[in-house]
Design a protein around this motif. Sequence first.
Motif, short mmCIF file in Angstrom:
data_model
loop_
_atom_site.label_atom_id
_atom_site.label_comp_id
_atom_site.label_asym_id
_atom_site.label_seq_id
_atom_site.Cartn_x
_atom_site.Cartn_y
_atom_site.Cartn_z
N SER A 48 1.05 -1.08 0.10
CA SER A 48 0.10 0.16 0.07
C SER A 48 0.89 1.58 0.03
N LEU A 49 0.19 2.31 -0.60
CA LEU A 49 0.84 3.57 -0.53
C LEU A 49 -0.25 4.65 -0.43
N ARG A 50 0.16 5.63 0.21
CA ARG A 50 -0.83 6.91 0.37
C ARG A 50 0.04 8.07 -0.24
N LEU A 51 -0.72 8.60 -1.34
CA LEU A 51 -0.23 9.89 -2.01
C LEU A 51 -1.11 10.91 -1.49
N SER A 52 -0.14 12.14 -1.22
CA SER A 52 -1.01 13.43 -0.95
C SER A 52 -0.64 14.47 -2.01
N PHE A 61 -8.26 1.61 -4.49
CA PHE A 61 -7.68 2.86 -4.19
C PHE A 61 -9.21 3.59 -3.75
N THR A 62 -8.42 4.48 -2.80
CA THR A 62 -9.71 5.47 -2.07
C THR A 62 -9.27 6.80 -2.18
N ILE A 63 -10.11 7.90 -2.64
CA ILE A 63 -9.64 9.36 -2.91
C ILE A 63 -10.46 9.88 -1.76
N SER A 64 -9.78 10.66 -1.00
CA SER A 64 -10.52 11.55 0.07
C SER A 64 -9.78 13.16 0.16
N ARG A 65 -10.30 14.04 0.75
CA ARG A 65 -9.96 15.03 0.76
C ARG A 65 -10.06 15.92 2.28
N ASP A 66 -9.25 16.59 2.42
CA ASP A 66 -9.17 17.41 3.58
C ASP A 66 -9.18 18.95 3.32
N TYR A 124 -5.84 13.22 -1.01
CA TYR A 124 -5.14 12.03 -0.85
C TYR A 124 -5.65 10.87 -1.82
N LEU A 125 -4.90 9.95 -2.08
CA LEU A 125 -5.25 8.68 -2.68
C LEU A 125 -4.63 7.47 -2.22
N GLN A 126 -5.37 6.88 -1.21
CA GLN A 126 -5.00 5.82 -0.42
C GLN A 126 -5.04 4.30 -1.45
N MET A 127 -3.88 3.84 -1.64
CA MET A 127 -3.89 2.78 -2.82
C MET A 127 -3.32 1.52 -1.80
N SER A 128 -3.92 0.40 -2.06
CA SER A 128 -3.59 -0.74 -1.64
C SER A 128 -3.69 -2.14 -2.80
N GLN A 156 6.29 9.56 -8.66
CA GLN A 156 6.33 8.16 -9.12
C GLN A 156 6.08 7.32 -8.18
N VAL A 157 5.39 6.13 -8.83
CA VAL A 157 5.08 5.14 -7.92
C VAL A 157 5.46 3.69 -8.89
N THR A 158 6.30 3.07 -8.09
CA THR A 158 6.69 1.84 -8.81
C THR A 158 6.48 0.52 -7.92
N VAL A 159 5.75 -0.49 -8.48
CA VAL A 159 5.58 -1.61 -8.01
C VAL A 159 6.30 -2.70 -8.41
N SER A 160 6.80 -3.63 -7.39
CA SER A 160 7.88 -4.69 -7.98
C SER A 160 7.09 -5.85 -7.67
N SER A 161 7.28 -6.97 -8.52
CA SER A 161 6.57 -8.15 -8.41
C SER A 161 7.49 -8.98 -7.58
#
Length: 123
Positions: free
Chosen positions: A17-21, A68-73, A80-84, A118-123
């Motif tokens: 998981s990652l959370r983007l802001s 993924f979940t998008i939210s805002r404050d 935000y973008l919560q990615m799992s 950049q988001v990089t997901v390794s296998s």
Amino acid sequence: QVQLVESGGGLVQAGGSLRLSCAASGRTFSSYAMGWFRQAPGKEREFVAAISWNGGRLYYADSVKGRFTISRDNAKNTVYLQMSSLTPEDTAVYYCAGNRGMATMREYEYDYWGQGTQVTVSS
């Protein structure tokens, strides 16, 4: 004018998981719909998620729905973008964007863009 700065990208293993802001400058952030887009190497930029100014409407690409979940404050001028459950197919540069109108999946309707993270997901 709104300036957008993304953060939170990085390298993560598949399944992680990652959370983007996305931090926005300007006093009018709360009136903007916000979106996340991504661009993978050799591919066109594509829609990921969008949220209305008050968070009442959410839209997701089918490829990320349920993961993924998008939210805002609005008090923090941040979206935000919560990615799992990330997969290598999620590897891309992720951009946030602001739209003075309604939340939309259409890229051309967004007025302001960040520089991407950049988001990089390794296998």
